[in-house]
Design an enzyme around this catalytic site. Sequence first.
Site, mmCIF file in Angstrom:
data_model
loop_
_atom_site.group_PDB
_atom_site.id
_atom_site.type_symbol
_atom_site.label_atom_id
_atom_site.label_comp_id
_atom_site.label_asym_id
_atom_site.label_seq_id
_atom_site.Cartn_x
_atom_site.Cartn_y
_atom_site.Cartn_z
ATOM 1 C CG ASP A 82 10.133 81.833 -18.612
ATOM 2 O OD1 ASP A 82 8.550 81.440 -18.340
ATOM 3 O OD2 ASP A 82 10.067 82.012 -19.722
ATOM 4 C CD GLU A 134 2.250 76.457 -19.588
ATOM 5 O OE1 GLU A 134 2.227 75.926 -20.552
ATOM 6 O OE2 GLU A 134 3.391 76.911 -19.188
ATOM 7 C CG HIS A 211 3.898 81.483 -20.353
ATOM 8 N ND1 HIS A 211 5.368 80.989 -20.257
ATOM 9 C CD2 HIS A 211 3.393 81.387 -19.358
ATOM 10 C CE1 HIS A 211 5.451 80.800 -18.934
ATOM 11 N NE2 HIS A 211 4.332 81.253 -18.134
ATOM 12 C CG ASP A 256 12.840 85.018 -24.513
ATOM 13 O OD1 ASP A 256 13.639 85.826 -24.875
ATOM 14 O OD2 ASP A 256 12.924 83.711 -24.319
ATOM 15 C CB SER A 257 10.265 85.733 -29.718
ATOM 16 O OG SER A 257 10.158 84.048 -29.053
#
Length: 309
Positions: A82, A134, A211, A256-257
């Site tokens: 990532d 990206e 993302h 993730d968070s």
Amino acid sequence: MPLVTTKDMFKKAYEGGYAIGAFNVNNMEIVQGITEAAKEVNAPLILQVSSGARKYANHTYLMKLVEAAIIETGLPICLHLDHGDTFELCKSCIDGGFTSVMIDGSHHSFKENMKLTKQVVDYAHDKGVVVEAELGKLAGIEDAVNVSEKDAAFTDPDEVEEFVKTTGVDSLAIAIGTSHGAFKFKGEPKLRFDILEEISKRLPQFPIVLHGASSVIPEYVEMINKFGGDMPGAQGVPEDMLRKAASMAVCKINIDSDLRLALTGTIRKYFAENPSHFDPRQYLSPARAAIKDLVKKKIVNVLGCDNKA
């Protein structure tokens, strides 16, 4: 079963109108919680590792944890880098057994981003590894990613065809209003589905990535705040927006968070209720269970990839 790439995963996801969860991992408990959840609902998985996580946990340890997860679950699992920001980092992960890497050249100019991405693609494809890039800049802070709100930029649909054709990249992360971290919106949450729709017209049947797509679940924010935290106003992407994105061209949604909040909130609650305990197994077991519960709900209620392994 060996590690797999995302090629078949994304093809099926695009055609089926669902997305694959890409969950960041840092330690054994997180890997176990994610993979146990996926096994119970028979879902394919992307386990992703940031540069910071790789430094923290050590490349070899992470590889062995993921190998163990494959043995225990029998699931198709892709191991993904990532936010790799250099060719050297991507090369190291490719040579070290990763089956997918992200080269994030969004901090460069459009031309430099293409040049760097093509360099990674040429090396990765020769090794049978797929590449995500990206285009556009997401705001927020997470690991090594730190983009201020004033420097954030939506992806320009006029650039995507040239970028993909020139680089040969396999998937594209775009900026449509999500952001890294737990503080994603000021005021009413909003994603630019018009940009997503236009990009999908320019890139038919091409997998798009989101993302910064954690929902910042209030239950865990409240838990952290109750037991000594300070996260007023934290809010993430509403799950109905993520479901809509998954039904369109988005084939990979990064989370993730939410994992960090579930893990930390549960541990803080445990210590508040059991201040004299010090055995890591006592406080990491409920934290692992919280990760498992969270991931299972994400797979079934948001991503829609249950029973797709």
